[in-house]
Design a protein around this motif. Structure first.
Motif, mmCIF file in Angstrom:
data_model
loop_
_atom_site.group_PDB
_atom_site.id
_atom_site.type_symbol
_atom_site.label_atom_id
_atom_site.label_comp_id
_atom_site.label_asym_id
_atom_site.label_seq_id
_atom_site.Cartn_x
_atom_site.Cartn_y
_atom_site.Cartn_z
ATOM 1 N N ALA A 179 0.851 -1.195 0.000
ATOM 2 C CA ALA A 179 0.000 0.000 0.000
ATOM 3 C C ALA A 179 0.885 1.243 0.000
ATOM 4 C CB ALA A 179 -0.899 -0.004 1.233
ATOM 5 N N THR A 180 0.411 2.296 -0.654
ATOM 6 C CA THR A 180 1.165 3.547 -0.728
ATOM 7 C C THR A 180 0.619 4.550 0.279
ATOM 8 O OG1 THR A 180 1.733 3.237 -3.062
ATOM 9 C CG2 THR A 180 1.799 5.495 -2.205
ATOM 10 N N LYS A 202 -0.745 12.226 -9.408
ATOM 11 C CA LYS A 202 -1.347 11.491 -10.521
ATOM 12 C C LYS A 202 -0.282 10.764 -11.330
ATOM 13 C CE LYS A 202 -4.395 12.025 -14.521
ATOM 14 N NZ LYS A 202 -5.202 12.992 -15.335
ATOM 15 N N VAL A 238 -0.169 5.311 -8.856
ATOM 16 C CA VAL A 238 -0.525 4.391 -7.773
ATOM 17 C C VAL A 238 -1.764 4.919 -7.062
ATOM 18 C CG1 VAL A 238 1.845 3.632 -7.417
ATOM 19 C CG2 VAL A 238 0.959 5.583 -6.107
ATOM 20 N N GLU A 239 -2.467 4.023 -6.390
ATOM 21 C CA GLU A 239 -3.573 4.438 -5.544
ATOM 22 C C GLU A 239 -3.053 4.685 -4.134
ATOM 23 O OE1 GLU A 239 -6.793 1.701 -5.616
ATOM 24 O OE2 GLU A 239 -7.165 1.904 -7.767
ATOM 25 N N VAL A 240 -3.331 5.842 -3.613
ATOM 26 C CA VAL A 240 -2.900 6.165 -2.255
ATOM 27 C C VAL A 240 -3.863 5.501 -1.270
ATOM 28 C CG1 VAL A 240 -2.562 8.014 -0.576
ATOM 29 C CG2 VAL A 240 -1.814 8.324 -2.950
ATOM 30 N N PHE A 241 -3.301 4.733 -0.345
ATOM 31 C CA PHE A 241 -4.125 3.994 0.614
ATOM 32 C C PHE A 241 -4.410 4.818 1.872
ATOM 33 C CE2 PHE A 241 -4.653 0.628 3.935
ATOM 34 C CZ PHE A 241 -5.801 0.049 3.410
ATOM 35 N N HIS A 266 -3.523 8.873 3.688
ATOM 36 C CA HIS A 266 -2.972 10.221 3.500
ATOM 37 C C HIS A 266 -2.999 10.970 4.827
ATOM 38 C CE1 HIS A 266 -3.355 14.407 1.346
ATOM 39 N NE2 HIS A 266 -2.242 14.294 2.041
ATOM 40 N N THR A 319 -6.828 12.667 -2.760
ATOM 41 C CA THR A 319 -6.919 11.307 -3.289
ATOM 42 C C THR A 319 -8.213 10.652 -2.803
ATOM 43 O OG1 THR A 319 -5.896 10.113 -1.429
ATOM 44 C CG2 THR A 319 -4.407 11.193 -2.993
ATOM 45 N N ASP A 320 -8.394 9.404 -3.205
ATOM 46 C CA ASP A 320 -9.518 8.607 -2.713
ATOM 47 C C ASP A 320 -9.035 7.599 -1.683
ATOM 48 O OD1 ASP A 320 -11.498 9.812 -4.359
ATOM 49 O OD2 ASP A 320 -10.795 8.630 -6.062
ATOM 50 N N ALA A 321 -8.051 7.994 -0.901
ATOM 51 C CA ALA A 321 -7.469 7.094 0.092
ATOM 52 C C ALA A 321 -8.522 6.552 1.045
ATOM 53 C CB ALA A 321 -6.387 7.825 0.886
ATOM 54 N N CYS A 371 -7.695 8.846 5.646
ATOM 55 C CA CYS A 371 -7.084 10.165 5.527
ATOM 56 C C CYS A 371 -7.370 10.969 6.783
ATOM 57 C CB CYS A 371 -7.572 10.900 4.278
ATOM 58 S SG CYS A 371 -9.267 11.491 4.356
#
Length: 305
Positions: free
Chosen positions: A79-80, A160, A164-167, A169, A265-267, A270
């Motif tokens: 996960a990022t 962007k 990657v998808e941010v998990f 934030h 993001t859509d984390a 957050c």
């Protein structure tokens, strides 16, 4: 409490135009060095992390390179995690806390996560100790398409481009006494709207997202931070900065709707941290440590899941 004294710039009841914004800008002065206090520390991280310049801000004769610090050997199976600091440049521990996390904790957590840190998103604001950028725009209300703030637009493009998808934030902030004495009165004058001052909370608090509050995640952050500093109590109305308390030390904001960095993001997870550096109970070091504790508390919670 409503601001009763007119701000020094502008005409009450009229929004600022180019003239008023130029008057405001002329009053701003450099008070500290981004190069010495931030960039030099980022450069020292290059031995252990990937440091990339993702853009540059140019205001008059001054230019400010923008940096991203990443853990090495990105792994798509991990996960990022994104950490952002200095969206409001005057909020010092947000910047220094992001750097301190990289210096002391990021290597440890890079075993479980890809770590991405933007330590100082608004370096002009850092040097002039300002909430706004040089165009009298609040970057933390400007995270949306066709953003008028360079700071916000460049970071959105950068994240962007990572692909990657941010998990999770963590957006690191402060609430200061100058929010009431300077920045809210300036906002009222700029936009010709009434701004009510609120009681500045004495202590740390967190801001979740109304769309994804993740109550237990926020609670874990508070529990971690209270090991190093005090948590802000609610006011007599059960609120913090005019918002009803969601749980001890936590309120929720509509992050995307308001154009906040936390809505970038859509984390899944957050949070926006809020340290109070003007409390007699803390010093600069304590504020930095509190920011790091917020990040590690949240990451430890995610690992336990």
């Amino acid at each position: 409490m409503t601001n009763e004294q007119p701000y020094a710039i502008g005409t009450p009841g009229s929004k600022w135009g180019a003239t008023e914004k130029a008057q405001w800008l002329a009053l701003q002065t450099i008070k500290r060095s981004y190069q010495e206090e931030v960039v030099s520390k980022i450069d020292a991280l290059r031995a252990d992390f990937d440091v990339e310049q993702y853009g540059e801000l140019c205001y008059d004769e001054n230019s400010y390179p923008l940096y991203l610090v990443k853990s090495r050997n990105f792994d798509a199976s991990k996960a990022t995690i994104l950490v952002t600091g200095g969206v409001h440049g005057y909020e010092t521990s947000g910047v220094q806390g992001a750097i301190r996390f990289i210096e002391t904790k990021a290597q440890q957590y890079s075993e479980q996560f890809n770590i991405v840190v933007a330590p100082c998103i608004s370096p002009w604001g850092y040097e002039t100790i300002n909430r706004w950028n040089a165009n009298a725009i609040d970057p933390n209300r400007s995270f949306y398409a066709n953003s008028p703030a360079q700071e916000s637009a460049l970071l959105m493009q950068c994240i962007k481009s990572l692909g990657v998808e941010v998990f999770a934030h963590f957006d690191l902030h402060e609430t200061t006494d100058t929010d009431n004495s300077e920045f809210r009165p300036a906002l009222a004058a700029r936009d010709a709207v009434e701004q009510k001052n609120w009681n500045i909370p004495d202590g740390f608090y967190g801001v979740g997202d109304t769309l994804r509050p993740e109550r237990d995640f926020q609670k874990a952050i508070i529990q971690s931070v209270e090991q190093v500093t005090h948590i802000a109590p609610s006011d007599g109305d059960g609120k913090l900065i005019g918002v009803t308390l969601e749980q001890f030390g936590v309120i929720n904001y509509a992050c995307k709707e308001l154009g906040l960095c936390a809505g970038l993001t859509d984390a899944v997870y957050c949070t926006t941290t809020e340290v109070y550096p003007d409390s007699p109970k803390v010093d600069d070091e304590n504020c930095i440590v509190a920011q790091v504790a917020a990040i590690t508390g949240g990451l430890d919670y995610i690992i336990r899941q």
